[in-house]
Motif scaffolding. Sequence first.
Motif, PDB file in Angstrom:
ATOM      1  N   TYR A 212       7.512 -37.059  16.992  1.00  0.00           N
ATOM      2  CA  TYR A 212       6.492 -36.875  18.015  1.00  0.00           C
ATOM      3  C   TYR A 212       5.428 -37.957  17.885  1.00  0.00           C
ATOM      4  O   TYR A 212       5.134 -38.423  16.788  1.00  0.00           O
TER       5      TYR A 212
ATOM      6  N   CYS B 240       2.239 -37.538  18.738  1.00  0.00           N
ATOM      7  CA  CYS B 240       0.981 -36.931  18.313  1.00  0.00           C
ATOM      8  C   CYS B 240       1.146 -35.416  18.283  1.00  0.00           C
ATOM      9  O   CYS B 240       2.184 -34.880  18.680  1.00  0.00           O
ATOM     10  N   GLY B 241       0.127 -34.719  17.833  1.00  0.00           N
ATOM     11  CA  GLY B 241       0.170 -33.266  17.751  1.00  0.00           C
ATOM     12  C   GLY B 241       0.322 -32.601  19.111  1.00  0.00           C
ATOM     13  O   GLY B 241       1.007 -31.592  19.240  1.00  0.00           O
ATOM     14  N   LEU B 242      -0.296 -33.170  20.135  1.00  0.00           N
ATOM     15  CA  LEU B 242      -0.178 -32.598  21.478  1.00  0.00           C
ATOM     16  C   LEU B 242       1.257 -32.671  21.966  1.00  0.00           C
ATOM     17  O   LEU B 242       1.777 -31.719  22.552  1.00  0.00           O
ATOM     18  N   ASP B 243       1.907 -33.782  21.694  1.00  0.00           N
ATOM     19  CA  ASP B 243       3.317 -33.947  22.050  1.00  0.00           C
ATOM     20  C   ASP B 243       4.168 -32.864  21.389  1.00  0.00           C
ATOM     21  O   ASP B 243       5.025 -32.247  22.021  1.00  0.00           O
ATOM     22  N   ALA B 244       3.914 -32.594  20.113  1.00  0.00           N
ATOM     23  CA  ALA B 244       4.662 -31.571  19.380  1.00  0.00           C
ATOM     24  C   ALA B 244       4.381 -30.179  19.942  1.00  0.00           C
ATOM     25  O   ALA B 244       5.301 -29.367  20.135  1.00  0.00           O
ATOM     26  N   ALA B 245       3.116 -29.882  20.228  1.00  0.00           N
ATOM     27  CA  ALA B 245       2.746 -28.562  20.756  1.00  0.00           C
ATOM     28  C   ALA B 245       3.374 -28.314  22.119  1.00  0.00           C
ATOM     29  O   ALA B 245       3.896 -27.228  22.388  1.00  0.00           O
TER      30      ALA B 245
END
Length: 109
Positions: A6, A8-13
Amino acid sequence: MTKRSYTCGLDAAIAVMGGKWKGLILFSLGDGPLRFGELGRTVSGISERILILQLREMEASGLVHREVHPQVPPKVEYSLTAFGRSLNDALAPLGEWGEEHLERIEALP
């Protein structure tokens, strides 16, 4: 199965809870366990087929726990896991933002 990376974290979420229905299902289960029929009535507009598919995906990703009670007729309840509750908590501010700007969002073309 290849491991996805991913950006970034937003992409993963978003990968975990993406789509129209998963957020609404998470929100509905926030107050406690629901049976399939109750969940279908709570998440208005979702078809039975899509609800089944979304719940399976959410169970596979660890957001939702499916408990089958051994009785006749079978009773199945869905509840949030700790992982699901943590995502629900993270989405709460986004929901509040949406409520604050609802009129403006509804007026968008």
